[in-house]
Design a protein around this motif. Structure first.
Motif, PDB file in Angstrom:
ATOM      1  N   PHE A 151     -36.752  24.084  34.283  1.00 32.92           N
ATOM      2  CA  PHE A 151     -37.339  24.030  35.619  1.00 32.92           C
ATOM      3  C   PHE A 151     -37.638  25.429  36.137  1.00 32.92           C
ATOM      4  O   PHE A 151     -38.697  25.674  36.737  1.00 32.92           O
ATOM      5  N   PHE A 152     -36.715  26.363  35.919  1.00 33.96           N
ATOM      6  CA  PHE A 152     -36.952  27.745  36.356  1.00 33.96           C
ATOM      7  C   PHE A 152     -38.150  28.340  35.619  1.00 33.96           C
ATOM      8  O   PHE A 152     -38.987  29.025  36.222  1.00 33.96           O
TER       9      PHE A 152
ATOM     10  N   ILE B 211     -38.700  32.567  42.788  1.00 32.56           N
ATOM     11  CA  ILE B 211     -37.950  33.726  42.291  1.00 32.56           C
ATOM     12  C   ILE B 211     -36.458  33.603  42.612  1.00 32.56           C
ATOM     13  O   ILE B 211     -35.597  33.960  41.797  1.00 32.56           O
ATOM     14  N   ARG B 212     -36.142  33.076  43.781  1.00 34.90           N
ATOM     15  CA  ARG B 212     -34.745  32.982  44.202  1.00 34.90           C
ATOM     16  C   ARG B 212     -34.013  31.766  43.640  1.00 34.90           C
ATOM     17  O   ARG B 212     -32.781  31.736  43.608  1.00 34.90           O
ATOM     18  N   MET B 213     -34.739  30.758  43.182  1.00 36.73           N
ATOM     19  CA  MET B 213     -34.105  29.500  42.805  1.00 36.73           C
ATOM     20  C   MET B 213     -33.024  29.640  41.729  1.00 36.73           C
ATOM     21  O   MET B 213     -31.976  28.983  41.823  1.00 36.73           O
ATOM     22  N   PRO B 214     -33.189  30.489  40.685  1.00 33.70           N
ATOM     23  CA  PRO B 214     -32.104  30.616  39.699  1.00 33.70           C
ATOM     24  C   PRO B 214     -30.783  31.076  40.308  1.00 33.70           C
ATOM     25  O   PRO B 214     -29.717  30.732  39.792  1.00 33.70           O
ATOM     26  N   ARG B 215     -30.827  31.847  41.390  1.00 34.63           N
ATOM     27  CA  ARG B 215     -29.595  32.274  42.061  1.00 34.63           C
ATOM     28  C   ARG B 215     -29.117  31.257  43.097  1.00 34.63           C
ATOM     29  O   ARG B 215     -27.917  31.095  43.304  1.00 34.63           O
ATOM     30  N   LEU B 216     -30.085  30.586  43.736  1.00 37.75           N
ATOM     31  CA  LEU B 216     -29.708  29.637  44.777  1.00 37.75           C
ATOM     32  C   LEU B 216     -29.097  28.368  44.188  1.00 37.75           C
ATOM     33  O   LEU B 216     -28.139  27.825  44.735  1.00 37.75           O
ATOM     34  N   GLU B 217     -29.667  27.874  43.105  1.00 34.93           N
ATOM     35  CA  GLU B 217     -29.148  26.668  42.449  1.00 34.93           C
ATOM     36  C   GLU B 217     -29.077  26.912  40.942  1.00 34.93           C
ATOM     37  O   GLU B 217     -29.871  26.374  40.167  1.00 34.93           O
ATOM     38  N   PRO B 218     -28.118  27.721  40.479  1.00 37.77           N
ATOM     39  CA  PRO B 218     -28.062  28.091  39.058  1.00 37.77           C
ATOM     40  C   PRO B 218     -27.763  26.923  38.126  1.00 37.77           C
ATOM     41  O   PRO B 218     -27.996  27.032  36.911  1.00 37.77           O
ATOM     42  N   ARG B 219     -27.266  25.800  38.665  1.00 39.63           N
ATOM     43  CA  ARG B 219     -26.937  24.664  37.801  1.00 39.63           C
ATOM     44  C   ARG B 219     -28.116  23.727  37.563  1.00 39.63           C
ATOM     45  O   ARG B 219     -27.969  22.707  36.882  1.00 39.63           O
TER      46      ARG B 219
ATOM     47  N   PHE C  55     -52.548  24.821  45.674  1.00 40.35           N
ATOM     48  CA  PHE C  55     -52.034  23.616  46.314  1.00 40.35           C
ATOM     49  C   PHE C  55     -51.395  22.683  45.286  1.00 40.35           C
ATOM     50  O   PHE C  55     -50.289  22.176  45.487  1.00 40.35           O
ATOM     51  N   ALA C  56     -52.121  22.446  44.198  1.00 40.38           N
ATOM     52  CA  ALA C  56     -51.635  21.511  43.188  1.00 40.38           C
ATOM     53  C   ALA C  56     -50.315  21.971  42.584  1.00 40.38           C
ATOM     54  O   ALA C  56     -49.363  21.188  42.461  1.00 40.38           O
ATOM     55  N   LEU C  57     -50.224  23.239  42.232  1.00 39.43           N
ATOM     56  CA  LEU C  57     -49.014  23.747  41.582  1.00 39.43           C
ATOM     57  C   LEU C  57     -47.829  23.773  42.546  1.00 39.43           C
ATOM     58  O   LEU C  57     -46.694  23.487  42.145  1.00 39.43           O
ATOM     59  N   VAL C  58     -48.081  24.107  43.804  1.00 37.24           N
ATOM     60  CA  VAL C  58     -46.992  24.112  44.790  1.00 37.24           C
ATOM     61  C   VAL C  58     -46.398  22.714  44.936  1.00 37.24           C
ATOM     62  O   VAL C  58     -45.167  22.538  44.929  1.00 37.24           O
ATOM     63  N   PHE C  59     -47.249  21.702  45.025  1.00 39.80           N
ATOM     64  CA  PHE C  59     -46.735  20.358  45.242  1.00 39.80           C
ATOM     65  C   PHE C  59     -46.129  19.766  43.976  1.00 39.80           C
ATOM     66  O   PHE C  59     -45.162  18.994  44.052  1.00 39.80           O
ATOM     67  N   VAL C  60     -46.662  20.118  42.827  1.00 39.03           N
ATOM     68  CA  VAL C  60     -46.016  19.685  41.583  1.00 39.03           C
ATOM     69  C   VAL C  60     -44.623  20.307  41.484  1.00 39.03           C
ATOM     70  O   VAL C  60     -43.648  19.642  41.106  1.00 39.03           O
ATOM     71  N   TRP C  61     -44.515  21.588  41.844  1.00 40.04           N
ATOM     72  CA  TRP C  61     -43.216  22.265  41.796  1.00 40.04           C
ATOM     73  C   TRP C  61     -42.224  21.631  42.772  1.00 40.04           C
ATOM     74  O   TRP C  61     -41.044  21.442  42.436  1.00 40.04           O
ATOM     75  N   LEU C  62     -42.683  21.296  43.979  1.00 39.63           N
ATOM     76  CA  LEU C  62     -41.808  20.633  44.943  1.00 39.63           C
ATOM     77  C   LEU C  62     -41.306  19.299  44.396  1.00 39.63           C
ATOM     78  O   LEU C  62     -40.119  18.959  44.537  1.00 39.63           O
ATOM     79  N   PHE C  63     -42.194  18.551  43.781  1.00 45.88           N
ATOM     80  CA  PHE C  63     -41.807  17.260  43.213  1.00 45.88           C
ATOM     81  C   PHE C  63     -40.791  17.458  42.090  1.00 45.88           C
ATOM     82  O   PHE C  63     -39.797  16.722  42.000  1.00 45.88           O
ATOM     83  N   LEU C  64     -41.010  18.449  41.243  1.00 47.35           N
ATOM     84  CA  LEU C  64     -40.068  18.741  40.164  1.00 47.35           C
ATOM     85  C   LEU C  64     -38.731  19.220  40.712  1.00 47.35           C
ATOM     86  O   LEU C  64     -37.668  18.888  40.164  1.00 47.35           O
ATOM     87  N   LEU C  65     -38.754  20.000  41.795  1.00 43.98           N
ATOM     88  CA  LEU C  65     -37.510  20.466  42.415  1.00 43.98           C
ATOM     89  C   LEU C  65     -36.662  19.278  42.848  1.00 43.98           C
ATOM     90  O   LEU C  65     -35.450  19.231  42.577  1.00 43.98           O
ATOM     91  N   ILE C  66     -37.279  18.317  43.514  1.00 43.21           N
ATOM     92  CA  ILE C  66     -36.545  17.143  44.001  1.00 43.21           C
ATOM     93  C   ILE C  66     -35.945  16.363  42.838  1.00 43.21           C
ATOM     94  O   ILE C  66     -34.767  15.976  42.855  1.00 43.21           O
ATOM     95  N   ARG C  67     -36.729  16.138  41.794  1.00 38.97           N
ATOM     96  CA  ARG C  67     -36.246  15.372  40.648  1.00 38.97           C
ATOM     97  C   ARG C  67     -35.139  16.118  39.905  1.00 38.97           C
ATOM     98  O   ARG C  67     -34.162  15.508  39.447  1.00 38.97           O
ATOM     99  N   ASN C  68     -35.254  17.424  39.778  1.00 43.76           N
ATOM    100  CA  ASN C  68     -34.240  18.185  39.067  1.00 43.76           C
ATOM    101  C   ASN C  68     -32.945  18.303  39.855  1.00 43.76           C
ATOM    102  O   ASN C  68     -31.853  18.310  39.278  1.00 43.76           O
ATOM    103  N   VAL C  69     -33.051  18.400  41.182  1.00 45.53           N
ATOM    104  CA  VAL C  69     -31.843  18.397  42.018  1.00 45.53           C
ATOM    105  C   VAL C  69     -31.109  17.070  41.854  1.00 45.53           C
ATOM    106  O   VAL C  69     -29.883  17.036  41.676  1.00 45.53           O
ATOM    107  N   ALA C  70     -31.858  15.973  41.897  1.00 41.26           N
ATOM    108  CA  ALA C  70     -31.240  14.652  41.741  1.00 41.26           C
ATOM    109  C   ALA C  70     -30.612  14.496  40.360  1.00 41.26           C
ATOM    110  O   ALA C  70     -29.500  13.966  40.224  1.00 41.26           O
ATOM    111  N   ALA C  71     -31.316  14.966  39.307  1.00 43.48           N
ATOM    112  CA  ALA C  71     -30.795  14.831  37.947  1.00 43.48           C
ATOM    113  C   ALA C  71     -29.546  15.675  37.742  1.00 43.48           C
ATOM    114  O   ALA C  71     -28.555  15.220  37.154  1.00 43.48           O
ATOM    115  N   ALA C  72     -29.575  16.922  38.235  1.00 43.17           N
ATOM    116  CA  ALA C  72     -28.423  17.809  38.068  1.00 43.17           C
ATOM    117  C   ALA C  72     -27.213  17.272  38.835  1.00 43.17           C
ATOM    118  O   ALA C  72     -26.087  17.292  38.330  1.00 43.17           O
TER     119      ALA C  72
END
Length: 361
Positions: free
Chosen positions: A295-296, A282-290, A328-345
């Motif tokens: 992903f959001f 919920i907070r991610m769009p404000r924490l990392e809006p770029r 469990f599956a969705l949390v870890f998929v989301w974490l993996f996507l977070l890392i990749r999207n941070v790197a891409a952005a």
């Protein structure tokens, strides 16, 4: 270890040779020239499994400590010593466990492919040495170049293999009719494996938070257009770190506080995991809006699925085990996507900044 990639590869080969020697010597001392089976008690597979685990544990610690002097690793020295020890220990245990689970699986498959086959002594020494050498080589390379994305991959592989091993070794075939935490109740290999997996995976998530924080602080995502640090963005990165630490501690708590002995605490930390995940989404769009908008949207969709699954369980449609596995599956998929999207952005912003700074002819 300040050398080039070629030097790291060369060092990894030397480490593999040492690993082969250690494995072959272990085989010589254990088998005494006999003809052991491929799998089962006293077998080549069993000895390879434990030898590779021990080799992987030692090699990872050595490789990780040596790589801390390389450029870009300075942030590791800013972490308190006790935290660094815990991080290295969790990563080393995860690599050792993955190696052991991989080799015991290989031994099981080969034993069923070559039924009743006995291995001559020299071949047995070579197989144990070869397993230790391959483990040493791969673990050393992983430790020498540990990145956020690689850590996330290790975390997911370790979690999947650990939980799968616990389910396959569970004595009660109908454990899934209650909840996944029942795997940690039995005082046998299944229970120990499940609890161990939850604790180490939880610690790895807290380690992941340090890596992700370092990536954010070094990226344009936490800087103003003129390149100076943005205090607000740094605070947002710190908030993400805290959220991940809470998530990791809650997961570790699932293994520490088993559902049979500490029911209330176990339920509390389980709910805490979902709350921490929901807060971050919920907070991610404000924490990392770029970060990319898709992903959001995916994060909100994952959170909606988790909530819907819990509602389905509450009305008796799902077993709790199904809900927990989905979460469990969705949390870890989301974490993996977070890392990749941070790197891409961060990469896109760096390219854009470089292009803007290049004078036009």
């Amino acid at each position: 270890m300040n050398g080039t990639a070629a030097r790291i590869e060369s060092t990894a080969l030397v480490v593999a040779i040492v690993g082969f020697a250690a494995g072959a010597l272990t085989g010589l001392l254990v088998f005494h020239g006999g003809t052991p089976p491929l799998s089962g008690p006293g077998s080549v597979g069993t000895l390879t499994t434990f030898t590779s685990g021990a080799v992987g544990l030692c090699v990872f610690v050595a490789g990780y400590v040596l790589s801390s002097g390389r450029p870009g690793r300075e942030w590791r020295r800013t972490i308190p010593l006790w935290r660094r020890i815990v991080d290295i220990g969790a990563l080393a245990l995860a690599h050792a466990a993955v190696a052991m689970l991989a080799w015991i699986t290989v031994a099981f498959v080969l034993a069923h492919a070559f039924i009743d086959a006995a291995i001559y002594s020299l071949a047995a020494y070579g197989l144990v040495g070869g397993g230790a050498a391959a483990t040493a080589y791969l673990v050393f390379l992983s430790a020498s170049d540990m990145t956020t994305s690689r850590l996330a991959t290790v975390l997911v592989v370790f979690l999947v293999l650990g939980v799968l091993s616990a389910t396959l070794s569970e004595s009660d075939p109908h454990w899934w009719q209650t909840n996944i935490s029942d795997l940690g109740v039995d005082k046998d290999f299944s229970g120990a494996m499940f609890d161990f997996t939850m604790i180490v995976a939880g610690v790895l998530i807290t380690t992941l938070s340090s890596y992700l924080t370092s990536d954010l602080e070094a990226s344009p995502l936490t800087r103003r257009p003129d390149g100076t640090p943005d205090p607000a963005a740094r605070r947002h990165a710190a908030e993400i770190t805290v959220g991940l630490i809470v998530l990791g501690l809650c997961m570790a708590g699932v293994g520490v506080f088993t559902v049979d002995l500490h029911t209330a605490i176990h339920i509390g930390v389980s709910i805490g995991m979902v709350i921490a995940f929901g807060y971050l989404v919920i907070r991610m769009p404000r924490l990392e809006p770029r970060l990319p908008r898709p992903f959001f949207l995916v994060g909100f969709a994952f959170l909606a699925v988790v909530v819907a699954a819990f509602v389905a369980y509450a009305v008796g449609y799902f077993y709790l085990t199904v809900v927990e596995i989905m979460a469990f599956a969705l949390v870890f998929v989301w974490l993996f996507l977070l890392i990749r999207n941070v790197a891409a952005a961060a990469s896109d912003l760096a390219v854009a900044d470089a292009a803007a700074a290049t004078p036009r002819a």
